[in-house]
Design an enzyme around this catalytic site. Structure first.
Site, PDB file in Angstrom:
ATOM      1  N   ASP A  67     -24.916 -56.799 -22.502  1.00 20.72           N
ATOM      2  CA  ASP A  67     -25.840 -55.728 -22.810  1.00 20.72           C
ATOM      3  C   ASP A  67     -27.234 -56.281 -22.597  1.00 20.72           C
ATOM      4  O   ASP A  67     -27.403 -57.582 -22.721  1.00 20.72           O
ATOM      5  CB  ASP A  67     -25.511 -54.919 -23.962  1.00 20.72           C
ATOM      6  CG  ASP A  67     -25.037 -55.954 -24.969  1.00 20.72           C
ATOM      7  OD1 ASP A  67     -25.515 -57.311 -24.875  1.00 20.72           O
ATOM      8  OD2 ASP A  67     -24.381 -55.479 -25.995  1.00 20.72           O
ATOM      9  N   ASN A 135     -20.140 -51.398 -37.618  1.00 16.69           N
ATOM     10  CA  ASN A 135     -19.867 -50.233 -37.275  1.00 16.69           C
ATOM     11  C   ASN A 135     -18.553 -50.191 -36.281  1.00 16.69           C
ATOM     12  O   ASN A 135     -18.063 -49.041 -35.637  1.00 16.69           O
ATOM     13  CB  ASN A 135     -20.779 -49.233 -37.083  1.00 16.69           C
ATOM     14  CG  ASN A 135     -21.601 -49.795 -35.493  1.00 16.69           C
ATOM     15  OD1 ASN A 135     -20.875 -50.557 -34.961  1.00 16.69           O
ATOM     16  ND2 ASN A 135     -22.426 -48.937 -35.151  1.00 16.69           N
ATOM     17  N   HIS A 137     -18.700 -51.519 -33.098  1.00 16.88           N
ATOM     18  CA  HIS A 137     -19.099 -51.393 -31.887  1.00 16.88           C
ATOM     19  C   HIS A 137     -18.930 -52.828 -31.128  1.00 16.88           C
ATOM     20  O   HIS A 137     -18.582 -53.852 -31.666  1.00 16.88           O
ATOM     21  CB  HIS A 137     -20.651 -51.125 -31.491  1.00 16.88           C
ATOM     22  CG  HIS A 137     -21.809 -51.762 -31.956  1.00 16.88           C
ATOM     23  ND1 HIS A 137     -23.007 -51.874 -32.165  1.00 16.88           N
ATOM     24  CD2 HIS A 137     -21.499 -53.399 -31.859  1.00 16.88           C
ATOM     25  CE1 HIS A 137     -23.585 -52.951 -32.632  1.00 16.88           C
ATOM     26  NE2 HIS A 137     -22.879 -53.833 -32.195  1.00 16.88           N
ATOM     27  N   GLU A 142     -21.326 -47.735 -29.022  1.00 14.66           N
ATOM     28  CA  GLU A 142     -21.484 -47.243 -30.660  1.00 14.66           C
ATOM     29  C   GLU A 142     -20.314 -46.306 -30.795  1.00 14.66           C
ATOM     30  O   GLU A 142     -19.694 -45.827 -29.913  1.00 14.66           O
ATOM     31  CB  GLU A 142     -22.627 -46.599 -30.801  1.00 14.66           C
ATOM     32  CG  GLU A 142     -23.769 -47.461 -30.499  1.00 14.66           C
ATOM     33  CD  GLU A 142     -24.299 -48.439 -31.448  1.00 14.66           C
ATOM     34  OE1 GLU A 142     -23.257 -48.946 -32.206  1.00 14.66           O
ATOM     35  OE2 GLU A 142     -25.253 -48.905 -31.772  1.00 14.66           O
TER      36      GLU A 142
HETATM   37  C1  F6R Z   1     -23.944 -58.638 -28.295  1.00 12.95           C
HETATM   38  C2  F6R Z   1     -23.249 -57.467 -28.378  1.00 12.95           C
HETATM   39  C3  F6R Z   1     -22.842 -56.765 -30.008  1.00 12.95           C
HETATM   40  C4  F6R Z   1     -22.868 -57.626 -31.149  1.00 12.95           C
HETATM   41  C5  F6R Z   1     -22.618 -57.374 -32.264  1.00 12.95           C
HETATM   42  C6  F6R Z   1     -22.356 -58.200 -33.343  1.00 12.95           C
HETATM   43  O1  F6R Z   1     -24.324 -58.765 -26.837  1.00 12.95           O
HETATM   44  O2  F6R Z   1     -22.952 -56.819 -27.637  1.00 12.95           O
HETATM   45  O3  F6R Z   1     -21.991 -55.976 -29.702  1.00 12.95           O
HETATM   46  O4  F6R Z   1     -21.701 -58.685 -30.744  1.00 12.95           O
HETATM   47  O5  F6R Z   1     -23.619 -56.335 -32.596  1.00 12.95           O
HETATM   48  O6  F6R Z   1     -23.678 -58.617 -33.580  1.00 12.95           O
HETATM   49  P1  F6R Z   1     -23.770 -60.310 -34.403  1.00 12.95           P
HETATM   50  O7  F6R Z   1     -23.115 -61.440 -33.758  1.00 12.95           O
HETATM   51  O8  F6R Z   1     -25.357 -60.552 -34.365  1.00 12.95           O
HETATM   52  O9  F6R Z   1     -23.203 -59.861 -35.726  1.00 12.95           O
END
Ligand code: F6R
Length: 243
Positions: A67, A135, A137, A142
């Site tokens: 992303d 959450n 995702h 989301e």
């Molecule tokens: C990042 C992504 C997100 C993160 C998730 C966890 O490219 O796609 O899904 O993997 O938000 O974030 P962290 O690792 O910062 O807790």
């Protein structure tokens, strides 16, 4: 889903990095799916250390990131392109032209279409690395995102914006939209590895593993993937039902 639980974060990252190094050695032209955020950071450090010490060769590897924030140019310090260059790519011998991060500027609908076509042209992602949001995702898919989505534009939830505000001056400066691989894009990866550590992730891990498969918990779809392994520390695994 297979689950590996580690006593500490350091051994978890060493194990994930070793899995990636072994995969690159087994298939030098491997197609990797990569994530940003705090979860993979030390895994990337371990991969760079291995490259420096053992010379693992990334010259034929192709990567696709999950992303990118909409509105941030790749040179912006909080763009995921910048994160990937500084946290991983610049430390390996991978030509930057073989690294793909969706562009958050310009014609984003075309970016989404081109991204899917480019992934398909490589023959698909061999090994996909994921983190998980509190959450549930995966990527920026989301809760409520249909399971059949491909790369698309998404609105970030307040929980995600607040969670990522630590990297920006304030929650107001966090972009409100992102381009993300879709859930179907992720599910098409041949092998998936998800990293989670810390007590903040424990409820999401419990719900993705022990709960129903539902679009309100995007990561729960991984129960249906044929080759997914979760790398967890004891805190993230704390709420799982005993086997
Ligand atoms: C990042 C992504 C997100 C993160 C998730 C966890 O490219 O796609 O899904 O993997 O938000 O974030 P962290 O690792 O910062 O807790």
């Amino acid at each position: 889903m297979q689950i590996q639980i580690f006593q500490d974060k350091e051994s978890l990252h060493r194990a994930v990095a070793q899995m990636f190094v072994d995969a690159v050695k087994a298939k030098p032209s491997i197609v990797l799916g990569l994530a940003t955020g705090s979860s993979p950071l030390e895994t990337y450090e371990n991969m760079i250390k291995d490259h420096q010490e053992n010379g693992t060769d990334y010259s034929e590897v192709v990567t696709f990131n999950l992303d990118e924030y909409i509105g941030l140019d790749g040179s912006h310090s909080q763009s995921y392109r910048h994160f990937m260059n500084t946290s991983l790519f610049n430390g390996l011998n991978i030509p930057l032209g073989q690294t793909n991060v969706p562009s958050g500027t310009g014609d984003v609908d075309k970016t989404c279409e081109d991204y899917e076509a480019k992934i398909a042209n490589t023959g698909g992602i061999d090994l996909q690395l994921l983190g998980i949001g509190t959450n549930g995702h995966i990527g920026f898919n989301e809760p409520g995102t249909p399971f059949d989505t491909r790369t698309h534009v998404t609105e970030l939830t307040k929980e995600t914006i607040d969670g990522n505000a630590r990297f920006f001056e304030s929650a107001e400066s966090v972009p409100k939209k992102a381009v993300t691989m879709g859930i179907q894009t992720i599910m098409d990866a041949k092998k998936i590895v998800l990293i989670a550590y810390g007590s903040k992730k424990a409820a999401a891990i419990r719900d993705m593993v022990n709960g129903p498969i539902t679009e309100s918990m995007p990561a729960s779809i991984l129960q249906d993937h044929s080759d997914t392994t979760l790398f967890l520390d004891e805190e993230a695994a704390a709420l799982l039902k005993p086997e």
